[in-house]
Design a protein around this motif. Structure first.
Motif, short mmCIF file in Angstrom:
data_model
loop_
_atom_site.label_atom_id
_atom_site.label_comp_id
_atom_site.label_asym_id
_atom_site.label_seq_id
_atom_site.Cartn_x
_atom_site.Cartn_y
_atom_site.Cartn_z
N ALA A 1 19.62 -28.10 -4.59
CA ALA A 1 18.31 -28.03 -5.25
C ALA A 1 17.81 -29.43 -5.61
CB ALA A 1 18.41 -27.17 -6.50
N ILE A 2 18.71 -30.26 -6.14
CA ILE A 2 18.35 -31.62 -6.55
C ILE A 2 17.93 -32.44 -5.31
CG2 ILE A 2 19.22 -33.79 -7.53
CD1 ILE A 2 21.21 -32.00 -9.18
N LEU A 3 18.70 -32.26 -4.23
CA LEU A 3 18.40 -33.01 -2.99
C LEU A 3 17.04 -32.62 -2.43
CD1 LEU A 3 20.35 -35.06 -1.64
CD2 LEU A 3 20.61 -33.37 0.17
N SER B 1 13.37 -25.74 -4.71
CA SER B 1 14.32 -26.39 -5.61
C SER B 1 14.55 -25.57 -6.88
CB SER B 1 13.81 -27.79 -5.96
OG SER B 1 14.65 -28.38 -6.91
N ILE C 1 23.33 -26.25 -6.87
CA ILE C 1 22.42 -27.05 -7.69
C ILE C 1 22.20 -28.43 -7.07
CG2 ILE C 1 22.03 -28.08 -9.98
CD1 ILE C 1 23.63 -25.70 -11.16
N TYR C 2 23.27 -29.01 -6.50
CA TYR C 2 23.10 -30.29 -5.81
C TYR C 2 22.12 -30.18 -4.64
CZ TYR C 2 25.99 -33.59 -8.28
OH TYR C 2 26.47 -34.45 -9.22
N LEU D 1 14.57 -31.42 -4.11
CA LEU D 1 13.56 -31.94 -5.05
C LEU D 1 13.26 -33.41 -4.79
CD1 LEU D 1 11.90 -31.09 -7.62
CD2 LEU D 1 13.66 -32.30 -8.91
N ILE D 2 14.32 -34.23 -4.67
CA ILE D 2 14.13 -35.67 -4.45
C ILE D 2 13.47 -35.92 -3.10
CG2 ILE D 2 15.34 -37.88 -4.18
CD1 ILE D 2 17.43 -36.90 -6.17
N SER E 1 18.01 -23.78 -8.06
CA SER E 1 18.57 -24.11 -9.38
C SER E 1 18.90 -22.83 -10.14
CB SER E 1 17.55 -24.91 -10.20
OG SER E 1 17.27 -26.12 -9.58
#
Lengths: 112, 288
Positions: free
Chosen positions: A64-66, A18, A61-62, A68-69, A22
């Motif tokens: 990366a966020i996905l 992630s 980046i989305y 991470l979550i 990012s």
């Protein structure tokens, strides 16, 4: 592999992937003259995510966020599998209870 | 229609630098770092509250996962206890994410501040105690085999501990989860003193276990905020990188810090943040 190692590696890989994505996303944003990015909501997120594969900064980046979550969720899932293999029924129930609530959060997020 | 904000490269750089500090403190105290991220983003960067909360939730997941990776490997996290407490905190987080729509921001700040102030008082009153003595495990703790041990590098010895009053800690964890869902903080501010003072768990284990839990709690809220459009990519990216780096540093420092010092530092941090947030809630000009 023991549970501590299994959990530790899962978390490590998720965070690293992630953070790396990012960083890539931010570099693309800088290289493209830092255009104004807005946040996506609901079904737009799918489209934005798809744009990651053509090198869109917001999409990367989305992604990366996905990732991470998904990392803690994956950690709970892999723990459940471990407890099933160990035949530890109490902890199979506990980890499955947490996992099903997490899945509910995701599904109800779509509805809301 | 959702809130938005315009950010340049300088903003992104500043957010990155601040998030290193947030990750460090979050990893050390089991807080996730949201307690610093939200006031910073709203007061300094002028980010609307929903976006600050969304960004903070994402940073909590990053702090938690980065620090827990180390703490779990070092056996400082009590895995079994963490997984059991998650039932309460995740249920609370889901509840909190849905009621936040009905609560105005100023009330959130005041509520947040009062909860933190209470945690401060409880923590400071018990500052001198390294490890609680004569702890008898309760029934739940015995059935789930929650008692454990860890190697304390500041004291150079293995510390054995038992877990007591487990159901009460799970119950309070539910409310910690609600706070997390409401404000973008992992609920660690409540979980660490609860584990330490109610269940008599050593403070460093409480911090490491809290860090483990809040990732899952925040992930439950994060999916809701993400789909609502409250997670901004240009806030999330520097935060993820910064807090992950800061968290790795924090884990190294916590390992070698004496437990009593962890408690005092925790108390001071909470006192400062809670007062700031209460002032902000009453719309007084606050400079960070």
């Amino acid at each position: 592999m023991d549970l501590n190692k299994l959990v530790s590696y899962s978390l490590r890989i998720g965070v690293f992937a992630s953070a790396l994505l990012s960083l890539v996303g931010l570099f693309v944003w800088l290289a493209s003259g830092f255009d104004n990015i807005v946040s996506a909501a609901g079904s737009e997120i799918g489209k934005t995510l798809a744009s990651a594969f053509v090198g869109n900064d917001s999409g990367i980046i989305y992604l990366a966020i996905l990732i991470l979550i998904a990392t803690p969720v994956f950690r709970v899932a892999i723990s459940s599998v471990y407890f099933v293999k160990e035949g530890d029924r109490k902890y199979v129930l506990i980890s499955l209870a947490v996992l099903s609530m997490l899945i509910f959060a995701l599904v109800s997020g779509y509805a809301g | 229609m959702h809130a938005t904000v315009v950010l340049g490269p300088v903003d992104v750089l500043i957010i990155f630098l601040v998030s290193i500090v947030a990750g460090f403190i979050g990893a050390m105290f089991g807080l996730g770092g949201g307690v610093l991220i939200i006031p910073f983003l709203t007061l300094v960067e002028g980010v609307p509250v929903p976006l600050a909360v969304g960004a903070s939730i994402v940073s909590v997941v990053a702090t938690s996962s980065a620090s827990a990776a180390t703490y779990v490997q070092d056996h400082l996290t009590n895995l079994r206890l963490g997984m059991f407490l998650e039932i309460g905190t995740v249920a609370g987080a889901i509840t909190g994410a849905f009621v936040s729509v009905f609560l105005p921001a100023s009330y959130l700040f005041i509520l947040f501040g009062i909860i933190l102030l209470y945690a401060t008082i409880v923590m400071i009153r018990a500052r001198g105690i390294d490890f609680p003595a004569n702890v008898r495990p309760d029934k739940t703790s015995r059935i789930l085999a929650l008692g454990s041990q860890y190697e304390d590098h500041s004291l150079n010895r293995v510390v054995k501990y038992e877990v007591t009053r487990t159901p009460l800690t799970v119950f309070i964890g539910f409310f910690a989860g609600i706070v997390s869902g409401l404000l973008g903080v992992g609920g660690g501010i409540i979980n660490v003193p609860t584990m330490n003072l109610v269940s008599k768990i050593p403070v460093k284990v409480a911090s490491a276990t809290s860090n483990f839990i809040i990732g899952v709690t925040a992930a439950a809220s994060a999916s809701v905020y993400l789909l609502r459009g409250d997670v901004h990519p240009l806030l999330a990216a520097p935060l993820i990188i910064g807090v992950a780096g800061g968290a790795l540093l924090g884990t190294k420092v916590l390992k070698v810090t004496p437990p009593t010092r962890v408690k005092v530092a925790f108390g001071i941090l909470l006192a400062a943040i809670s007062l700031l947030m209460i002032l902000k809630g009453f719309s007084l000009p606050v400079v960070l």
